[in-house]
Structure formats: structure tokens, C-alpha cells
Write a protein that holds these residues in place. Structure first.
Motif, PDB file in Angstrom:
ATOM      1  N   GLN A 183       0.681  -1.768  -0.172  1.00 15.49           N
ATOM      2  CA  GLN A 183       0.060   0.102   0.371  1.00 15.49           C
ATOM      3  C   GLN A 183       0.983   1.197   0.016  1.00 15.49           C
ATOM      4  OE1 GLN A 183      -2.808   0.010   3.410  1.00 15.49           O
ATOM      5  NE2 GLN A 183      -4.534   1.370   1.848  1.00 15.49           N
ATOM      6  N   SER A 184       0.467   2.026  -0.830  1.00 16.65           N
ATOM      7  CA  SER A 184       1.592   3.407  -0.585  1.00 16.65           C
ATOM      8  C   SER A 184       0.534   4.855  -0.820  1.00 16.65           C
ATOM      9  CB  SER A 184       1.769   3.506  -2.254  1.00 16.65           C
ATOM     10  OG  SER A 184       1.308   3.259  -3.281  1.00 16.65           O
ATOM     11  N   PRO A 185       1.083   5.779  -0.395  1.00 16.36           N
ATOM     12  CA  PRO A 185       0.034   6.498   0.300  1.00 16.36           C
ATOM     13  C   PRO A 185      -1.254   7.509  -0.643  1.00 16.36           C
ATOM     14  CG  PRO A 185       2.220   7.374   0.812  1.00 16.36           C
ATOM     15  CD  PRO A 185       2.198   5.852   0.109  1.00 16.36           C
ATOM     16  N   GLY A 186      -1.876   7.374  -0.687  1.00 15.07           N
ATOM     17  CA  GLY A 186      -3.346   7.176  -1.584  1.00 15.07           C
ATOM     18  C   GLY A 186      -3.903   5.969  -2.024  1.00 15.07           C
ATOM     19  N   LYS A 187      -3.720   5.236  -1.722  1.00 15.93           N
ATOM     20  CA  LYS A 187      -4.329   4.368  -3.034  1.00 15.93           C
ATOM     21  C   LYS A 187      -4.583   2.585  -2.244  1.00 15.93           C
ATOM     22  CE  LYS A 187      -0.804   4.814  -6.604  1.00 15.93           C
ATOM     23  NZ  LYS A 187      -0.031   3.953  -7.385  1.00 15.93           N
ATOM     24  N   GLU A 188      -5.321   2.128  -2.404  1.00 16.45           N
ATOM     25  CA  GLU A 188      -5.649   0.968  -1.916  1.00 16.45           C
ATOM     26  C   GLU A 188      -5.083  -0.506  -1.858  1.00 16.45           C
ATOM     27  OE1 GLU A 188      -9.529   2.083  -0.893  1.00 16.45           O
ATOM     28  OE2 GLU A 188      -8.865   0.238  -0.557  1.00 16.45           O
ATOM     29  N   ARG A 189      -4.911  -1.076  -0.845  1.00 18.52           N
ATOM     30  CA  ARG A 189      -4.224  -1.914  -0.823  1.00 18.52           C
ATOM     31  C   ARG A 189      -4.206  -2.702  -1.086  1.00 18.52           C
ATOM     32  NH1 ARG A 189      -3.127  -3.850   5.623  1.00 18.52           N
ATOM     33  NH2 ARG A 189      -2.282  -1.919   5.030  1.00 18.52           N
ATOM     34  N   GLU A 190      -3.297  -3.516  -2.331  1.00 18.37           N
ATOM     35  CA  GLU A 190      -3.126  -4.462  -3.290  1.00 18.37           C
ATOM     36  C   GLU A 190      -2.367  -5.595  -3.262  1.00 18.37           C
ATOM     37  OE1 GLU A 190      -1.340  -3.059  -7.250  1.00 18.37           O
ATOM     38  OE2 GLU A 190       0.430  -2.520  -6.259  1.00 18.37           O
ATOM     39  N   GLY A 191      -2.793  -6.699  -3.531  1.00 21.31           N
ATOM     40  CA  GLY A 191      -2.597  -7.701  -3.331  1.00 21.31           C
ATOM     41  C   GLY A 191      -1.136  -7.833  -4.663  1.00 21.31           C
ATOM     42  N   VAL A 192      -0.231  -8.747  -3.720  1.00 21.93           N
ATOM     43  CA  VAL A 192       1.178  -9.002  -4.683  1.00 21.93           C
ATOM     44  C   VAL A 192       1.480 -10.562  -5.107  1.00 21.93           C
ATOM     45  CG1 VAL A 192       4.014  -8.277  -5.298  1.00 21.93           C
ATOM     46  CG2 VAL A 192       2.229  -6.637  -3.729  1.00 21.93           C
ATOM     47  N   ALA A 193       0.997 -11.025  -4.323  1.00 19.91           N
ATOM     48  CA  ALA A 193       2.101 -12.557  -4.731  1.00 19.91           C
ATOM     49  C   ALA A 193       1.282 -13.366  -2.817  1.00 19.91           C
ATOM     50  CB  ALA A 193       2.930 -12.824  -4.657  1.00 19.91           C
ATOM     51  N   ALA A 194       1.401 -14.653  -3.760  1.00 20.41           N
ATOM     52  CA  ALA A 194       0.575 -16.008  -2.703  1.00 20.41           C
ATOM     53  C   ALA A 194       0.808 -16.831  -2.585  1.00 20.41           C
ATOM     54  CB  ALA A 194      -1.150 -15.067  -2.712  1.00 20.41           C
ATOM     55  N   ILE A 195       1.058 -17.465  -1.355  1.00 25.85           N
ATOM     56  CA  ILE A 195       1.360 -18.835  -1.524  1.00 25.85           C
ATOM     57  C   ILE A 195       0.077 -19.868  -0.227  1.00 25.85           C
ATOM     58  CG2 ILE A 195       2.857 -18.746   0.328  1.00 25.85           C
ATOM     59  CD1 ILE A 195       5.311 -20.733  -1.602  1.00 25.85           C
ATOM     60  N   TYR A 196       0.161 -20.966  -1.305  1.00 30.31           N
ATOM     61  CA  TYR A 196      -0.086 -22.150  -0.361  1.00 30.31           C
ATOM     62  C   TYR A 196       0.574 -22.612   0.127  1.00 30.31           C
ATOM     63  CZ  TYR A 196      -3.468 -26.272   0.675  1.00 30.31           C
ATOM     64  OH  TYR A 196      -3.775 -26.672   0.918  1.00 30.31           O
ATOM     65  N   THR A 197       0.823 -23.093   1.463  1.00 24.66           N
ATOM     66  CA  THR A 197       1.562 -23.378   2.004  1.00 24.66           C
ATOM     67  C   THR A 197       1.242 -25.109   2.526  1.00 24.66           C
ATOM     68  OG1 THR A 197       0.735 -23.740   3.941  1.00 24.66           O
ATOM     69  CG2 THR A 197       1.719 -21.551   3.732  1.00 24.66           C
ATOM     70  N   GLY A 198       0.632 -25.411   1.689  1.00 25.83           N
ATOM     71  CA  GLY A 198       0.527 -26.667   1.954  1.00 25.83           C
ATOM     72  C   GLY A 198       0.648 -27.701   1.034  1.00 25.83           C
ATOM     73  N   ALA A 199       1.067 -26.593  -0.472  1.00 27.13           N
ATOM     74  CA  ALA A 199       1.663 -27.779  -1.610  1.00 27.13           C
ATOM     75  C   ALA A 199       2.746 -26.182  -2.291  1.00 27.13           C
ATOM     76  CB  ALA A 199       0.838 -28.273  -2.912  1.00 27.13           C
ATOM     77  N   GLY A 200       3.113 -25.257  -1.698  1.00 22.72           N
ATOM     78  CA  GLY A 200       4.400 -24.471  -2.638  1.00 22.72           C
ATOM     79  C   GLY A 200       3.254 -23.788  -3.654  1.00 22.72           C
ATOM     80  N   SER A 201       1.974 -23.933  -3.528  1.00 27.75           N
ATOM     81  CA  SER A 201       1.544 -23.461  -5.464  1.00 27.75           C
ATOM     82  C   SER A 201       1.864 -21.985  -4.650  1.00 27.75           C
ATOM     83  CB  SER A 201       0.459 -23.301  -5.858  1.00 27.75           C
ATOM     84  OG  SER A 201       0.142 -24.804  -5.530  1.00 27.75           O
ATOM     85  N   THR A 202       1.856 -20.931  -6.012  1.00 31.57           N
ATOM     86  CA  THR A 202       2.030 -19.524  -6.065  1.00 31.57           C
ATOM     87  C   THR A 202       0.847 -18.497  -6.927  1.00 31.57           C
ATOM     88  OG1 THR A 202       3.933 -19.841  -7.734  1.00 31.57           O
ATOM     89  CG2 THR A 202       4.469 -19.984  -5.112  1.00 31.57           C
ATOM     90  N   TYR A 203       0.841 -17.610  -6.844  1.00 28.14           N
ATOM     91  CA  TYR A 203       0.099 -17.163  -7.661  1.00 28.14           C
ATOM     92  C   TYR A 203       0.138 -15.521  -7.382  1.00 28.14           C
ATOM     93  CZ  TYR A 203      -2.421 -20.651  -6.361  1.00 28.14           C
ATOM     94  OH  TYR A 203      -3.218 -21.971  -6.514  1.00 28.14           O
ATOM     95  N   TYR A 204       0.358 -14.438  -8.289  1.00 27.35           N
ATOM     96  CA  TYR A 204       1.054 -13.504  -8.668  1.00 27.35           C
ATOM     97  C   TYR A 204       0.113 -12.085  -9.010  1.00 27.35           C
ATOM     98  CZ  TYR A 204       5.672 -15.615  -7.873  1.00 27.35           C
ATOM     99  OH  TYR A 204       5.982 -17.096  -6.887  1.00 27.35           O
TER     100      TYR A 204
END
Length: 127
Positions: free
Chosen positions: A39-60
Motif C-alpha cells: 500500500q502506498s499513500p493514497g492508494k488501496e492495499r493491493e495483493g502482490v503474491a500469495a502461496i499455498y503453504t500446503g503445496a507451495g502453489s504460487t500466485y502473482y
């Protein structure tokens, strides 16, 4: 006690690299989605990356594909965000998020409301 602790932010020149770390308590790390948001000033918080810890699957997010890599260390209950080829527009407060739902159809999401726990944030400045 549920806890997320981020580290690794700082000041870097354009084109440089940083690695963020997020240490999580076991309750929210196991077989869940963990994510990085910014999140930068004046902007919405945005998703950058995620990981499923059960299998290591990643999302960007499209804005960071090919530059950022999310990874995990199960022995340490820690998720990392390796950020390469940094740009000034990557400047933001970066937050670790935990306890996101994993779905068979969509995997891990990158929407703020999907995550139940948040760290305090670590500042990344690219200049």
C-alpha cells in the motif's frame, strides 16, 4: 498467540533487489494461503503474491510477474518475497497476510478481505 512479523524492507535503487521475510505462528501458517500486499499513500492495499503453504502453489499480480518470487520455509514457518528489478512504482509499505482460504477452483486469492491476519508492515522505497 497469532503473530506475523515482517522484515527486510529498506531503500534500494531502481533495478535493485530486496528480500522480505514473514515469520508466522504455526496456527496460521499450516496449509493456508499466505500473501504479500502493498500500500502506498493514497492508494488501496493491493495483493502482490500469495502461496499455498500446503503445496507451495504460487500466485502473482500481473504487475510483479517475472520480477517477484514468493517462497516458503516450512521448518521456519516463514514466507519470503524476493523482489528483483525493482521500480520506483514498487515503493510502498509491504504487509504479510495470513490465514487466507485455498479453493480448488481459484487457489489463493489476492484480495485484502480474504485474509484474517496481518503483520505491521515493512517499508520498501525504490529511489
Amino acid at each position: 498467540h497469532v503473530q506475523l512479523v515482517e522484515s527486510g524492507g529498506g531503500l534500494v535503487q531502481p533495478g535493485g533487489s530486496l528480500r522480505l521475510s514473514c515469520a508466522a505462528s504455526g496456527d496460521i501458517y499450516s496449509s493456508n494461503c499466505m500473501g504479500w500486499f502493498r500500500q502506498s499513500p493514497g492508494k488501496e492495499r493491493e495483493g502482490v503474491a500469495a502461496i499455498y503453504t500446503g503445496a507451495g502453489s504460487t500466485y502473482y499480480a500481473d504487475s510483479v510477474k517475472g520480477r517477484f518470487t514468493i517462497s516458503q520455509d516450512n521448518a521456519k514457518n516463514t514466507v519470503y518475497l524476493q523482489m528483483n528489478s525493482l521500480k520506483p512504482e514498487d515503493t510502498a509499505m509491504y504487509y504479510c497476510a495470513g490465514d487466507g482460504p485455498f479453493t480448488g477452483g481459484g487457489g489463493c486469492g489476492l484480495r485484502r478481505w480474504e485474509y484474517n491476519y496481518w503483520g505491521q508492515g515493512t517499508q520498501v522505497t525504490v529511489s
